[in-house]
Design an enzyme around this catalytic site. Structure first.
Site, mmCIF file in Angstrom:
data_model
loop_
_atom_site.group_PDB
_atom_site.id
_atom_site.type_symbol
_atom_site.label_atom_id
_atom_site.label_comp_id
_atom_site.label_asym_id
_atom_site.label_seq_id
_atom_site.Cartn_x
_atom_site.Cartn_y
_atom_site.Cartn_z
ATOM 1 N N SER A 1 18.163 18.869 -16.292
ATOM 2 C CA SER A 1 17.008 19.744 -16.453
ATOM 3 C C SER A 1 17.367 20.978 -17.266
ATOM 4 O O SER A 1 18.520 21.429 -17.282
ATOM 5 C CB SER A 1 16.499 20.162 -15.064
ATOM 6 O OG SER A 1 15.621 21.260 -15.151
ATOM 7 N N LYS B 1 20.390 18.516 -12.142
ATOM 8 C CA LYS B 1 19.313 17.584 -11.750
ATOM 9 C C LYS B 1 19.403 16.311 -12.594
ATOM 10 O O LYS B 1 19.557 16.370 -13.815
ATOM 11 C CB LYS B 1 17.962 18.257 -11.946
ATOM 12 C CG LYS B 1 16.770 17.441 -11.425
ATOM 13 C CD LYS B 1 15.481 18.248 -11.557
ATOM 14 C CE LYS B 1 14.315 17.545 -10.878
ATOM 15 N NZ LYS B 1 13.903 16.337 -11.602
ATOM 16 N N GLU C 1 11.822 6.128 -17.775
ATOM 17 C CA GLU C 1 10.669 6.803 -18.374
ATOM 18 C C GLU C 1 10.484 6.387 -19.827
ATOM 19 O O GLU C 1 9.357 6.306 -20.326
ATOM 20 C CB GLU C 1 10.840 8.312 -18.255
ATOM 21 C CG GLU C 1 10.738 8.815 -16.815
ATOM 22 C CD GLU C 1 11.157 10.260 -16.653
ATOM 23 O OE1 GLU C 1 11.453 10.920 -17.673
ATOM 24 O OE2 GLU C 1 11.191 10.737 -15.501
ATOM 25 N N HIS D 1 0.836 -1.212 0.000
ATOM 26 C CA HIS D 1 0.000 0.000 0.000
ATOM 27 C C HIS D 1 0.869 1.260 0.000
ATOM 28 O O HIS D 1 0.452 2.313 0.501
ATOM 29 C CB HIS D 1 -0.944 0.029 1.216
ATOM 30 C CG HIS D 1 -1.832 -1.166 1.329
ATOM 31 N ND1 HIS D 1 -3.054 -1.247 0.716
ATOM 32 C CD2 HIS D 1 -1.659 -2.346 1.985
ATOM 33 C CE1 HIS D 1 -3.601 -2.423 0.987
ATOM 34 N NE2 HIS D 1 -2.774 -3.107 1.752
#
Length: 462
Positions: free
Chosen positions: A318, A324, A331, A188
């Site tokens: 980024s 970053k 992805e 969960h």
């Protein structure tokens, strides 16, 4: 202006660019459908070359094609299979639902090349005719689905299965490497009891192993071909034994054992096998999405997330936040899986478009199936090589999380009972204590007793 030649068919003269190997029917189809950007991938075109090569050999064996003509047709078909004529297939996949126009495109390219080999100019249709000779004993209705089977079979065996085997091997290696690295399991999305990172990666490996088995399970039905059914499945205009001879020849050409579908009506009128293959690819996409997302979450941070894993630096960053690092490769895999899931919906609807003796959504079915195979094979390979191979665990974060986990106290259930352990975890959560500190504060155990009962390394099973 582009130089053209004039060809004739049953409807009259047609102007065709003089350097193109396609013929009148293909040129007319361009006028009807356009030469769109969404075209069939090379694997399908090369499969056409192999199909026409096997047909010519079978026809020659059975006396349905002159040996001299068969020889040049075979040479031209082999050249198509080898990729020499990819740019001579201009048609969009959005065409007749039987794929007739692309079958005719293949017939015309092979006929023109065969005649050229015999010293004739393009467009003569003699001595090799695209319909009478290249398409002998065939119809688009059995040829196109046969090519669908062949292209899918080859793409699975050549591209996807090796990519999955490579991924599976790397996951198994990580499972062995981290077999004793403790982590907190999560259910969960919340902290649960301890496990090892090796167990997590063994689970991923098991998913991929099942995926490989599912793909392999489809192959026998892909290997059963409808060639020989011609127009509706009856085999009209084929010599006796053509279907079997064709499969023997194609098996030799591809080094894959193909057999004649005993019910050509099923192989031409329905494409359940492609819905099945797409469904297997859909399951794979689900499995791979879990893998990609778990790694994305486990590596989130690095300071303010879970931070239990460290993805390799891909050199990208980024556009506004200097330095970053994002899980870009994960992805990529997740997005590829989204595409496959969407493709499966399309294939399911198209598979349901089987009307009487012919499915009339063949081009869109094979387009989506081959795209799914391609995007999975490519994204899995990139993921394995550029992320998984360099993936590392953050031992310090893992150790800290294990030490502070509230639910280590679950090991005390046999000693204290559920309700007393619940008091420990509630007090620890409310007051920011470790479960050990809470147990001692409640007077339920001494520190030494707690350490004797709660041993994370013994809570993870064998």
């Amino acid at each position: 202006m582009q130089n053209v030649r004039i060809e004739h068919d049953a409807f009259g003269p047609v102007q065709i660019p003089e350097d193109k190997y396609w013929g009148a029917q293909t040129q007319r189809a361009i006028g009807v459908f356009g030469a769109g950007r969404e075209q069939f991938p090379p694997v399908l075109l090369h499969a056409f070359g192999q199909q026409k090569l096997a047909s010519a050999r079978a026809n020659r064996r059975l006396g349905a094609l002159d040996a001299g003509l068969a020889k040049v047709i075979e040479q031209a078909a082999q050249e198509l299979a080898d990729g020499h004529f990819d740019r001579h297939f201009p048609l969009t996949l959005w065409q007749t639902g039987s794929g007739t126009q692309t079958n005719m495109n293949a017939n015309e390219v092979i006929a023109n090349r065969a005649n050229q080999l015999l010293g004739q100019p393009l467009g003569t249709k003699a001595p090799v005719h695209p319909n009478d000779h290249v398409n002998a004993s065939q119809s688009s209705n059995d040829t196109f689905p046969t090519v669908m089977h062949l292209a899918t079979r080859l793409a699975l065996g050549r591209d996807l299965l090796p990519a999955l085997a490579h991924l599976h091997a790397e996951l198994q290696a990580k499972a062995r490497q981290w077999h004793d690295v403790l982590k907190i399991g999560r259910t969960h999305l919340m902290d649960a009891v301890p496990m090892t990172m090796g167990q997590a990666f063994a689970s991923f490996a098991a998913q991929i192993a099942h995926g490989i088995e599912r793909v392999q399970g489809c192959l026998p039905r892909l290997d059963s071909l409808p060639q020989g059914g011609t127009a509706v499945g009856t085999g009209l205009n084929t010599p006796p034994g053509f279907a079997e001879a064709f499969c023997e020849e194609l098996s030799l050409i591809t080094q894959t054992r193909f057999t004649a579908n005993p019910c050509k009506f099923e192989g031409m009128g329905t494409h359940d096998v492609f819905v099945e293959v797409s469904g297997v690819l859909n399951v794979l996409a689900v499995s791979l999405t879990k893998l990609a997302n778990d790694i994305r979450l486990l590596s989130s941070g690095p300071r303010c997330g879970l931070g239990e894993m460290v993805v390799p630096d891909d050199g990208l960053t980024s556009s506004i936040m200097p330095g970053k690092r994002n899980p870009t490769i994960a992805e990529v895999l997740a997005q590829a899986c989204m595409q496959v899931m969407g493709n499966h919906t399309t294939v399911s609807v198209a598979g349901a478009s089987s009307l009487f003796e012919l499915n009339v959504a063949k081009p869109v079915i094979i387009h989506n199936v081959l795209q799914s195979i391609s995007v999975l094979a490519e994204s899995v390979t990139i993921f394995t090589d550029k992320l998984l191979a360099g993936l590392e665990v953050n031992h310090a974060v893992l150790a800290r999380n294990v030490e502070g986990s509230l639910l280590l106290a679950t090991a005390l259930n046999p000693v204290l009972g559920y309700d007393q352990v619940a008091r420990i975890t509630r007090k620890a959560a409310d007051e920011g204590l470790t479960p050990k500190e809470a147990a001692v504060a409640l007077g339920l155990l001494t520190a030494q007793e707690y350490d004797a009962y709660v041993r994370p390394q013994e809570m993870v099973g064998g």
